[in-house]
Motif scaffolding. Structure first.
Motif, short mmCIF file in Angstrom:
data_model
loop_
_atom_site.label_atom_id
_atom_site.label_comp_id
_atom_site.label_asym_id
_atom_site.label_seq_id
_atom_site.Cartn_x
_atom_site.Cartn_y
_atom_site.Cartn_z
N THR A 122 -8.02 17.76 -12.22
CA THR A 122 -6.76 17.11 -12.40
C THR A 122 -6.48 17.61 -14.01
O THR A 122 -7.26 17.67 -15.06
N ILE A 123 -5.14 18.07 -14.09
CA ILE A 123 -4.60 18.58 -15.27
C ILE A 123 -3.78 17.47 -16.00
O ILE A 123 -3.17 17.00 -15.47
N LEU A 177 -12.29 20.53 -19.72
CA LEU A 177 -11.95 21.38 -20.79
C LEU A 177 -10.71 20.95 -21.46
O LEU A 177 -9.90 20.29 -21.16
N SER A 178 -10.72 21.61 -22.75
CA SER A 178 -9.59 21.04 -23.71
C SER A 178 -9.09 22.27 -24.07
O SER A 178 -9.59 23.22 -24.31
N CYS A 179 -7.74 22.22 -24.58
CA CYS A 179 -7.13 23.28 -25.25
C CYS A 179 -6.13 22.71 -26.16
O CYS A 179 -5.23 22.02 -25.63
N TRP A 221 -3.89 26.37 -16.76
CA TRP A 221 -5.32 26.77 -16.90
C TRP A 221 -5.42 27.90 -15.87
O TRP A 221 -4.76 27.65 -14.64
N TYR A 222 -5.88 29.01 -16.27
CA TYR A 222 -6.21 30.12 -15.33
C TYR A 222 -7.75 30.43 -15.34
O TYR A 222 -8.32 30.07 -16.36
N TYR A 229 -5.63 19.36 -20.99
CA TYR A 229 -6.96 19.19 -20.45
C TYR A 229 -6.91 19.55 -19.00
O TYR A 229 -6.03 19.33 -18.32
N LEU A 230 -8.52 19.92 -18.73
CA LEU A 230 -8.70 20.06 -17.09
C LEU A 230 -10.04 19.13 -16.81
O LEU A 230 -10.97 19.85 -17.53
N GLN A 231 -9.81 18.36 -16.07
CA GLN A 231 -10.76 17.59 -15.64
C GLN A 231 -11.33 18.30 -14.27
O GLN A 231 -10.56 18.44 -13.23
#
Length: 114
Positions: A68-69, A20-22, A36-37, A79-81
């Motif tokens: 992994t953030i 995920l990307s923000c 990330w929630y 990011y959230l891997q």
């Protein structure tokens, strides 16, 4: 006002991975604690992972060892891997930015099939 735009969600089989990307619209991204929630149907929103302005991280027990953030301050992006995904990871994932005021993204759906 900070705009947060998430991307990267989708449908994946159990055991698979997603990133995920923000992206954040702020000139002081480096000062924000980013998180990330997630919120599954019928459940409360819960913290998955968080990274401070100094890059210190903390994770929910359910995410430790699998997620992994990370952050790239030059790109204003967090990011959230997510690896080894499980059906119970299915939820809407929300990006959060905190620097005095909390900001939330619109959410991205992650669905893990068994």
């Amino acid at each position: 006002q900070v705009q947060l735009v998430e991307s990267g969600g989708g449908l994946v089989q159990a055991g698979g991975s997603l990133r995920l990307s923000c992206a954040a619209s702020t000139r002081i991204f480096g000062l924000y604690t980013m998180g990330w929630y997630r919120q599954a149907p019928g459940k409360q929103r819960e913290l998955v992972a968080r990274i401070s302005s100094g890059a210190s991280t903390n994770y929910a027990d359910s995410a430790k060892g699998r997620f992994t953030i990370s952050r790239d301050n030059a790109k204003n992006t967090v990011y959230l891997q997510m690896n080894s995904l499980k059906p119970e990871d299915t939820a809407v994932y929300y990006c959060n930015a905190l620097y005095g005021i909390n900001y939330w993204g619109q959410g991205t759906q992650v669905t893990v099939s068994s």
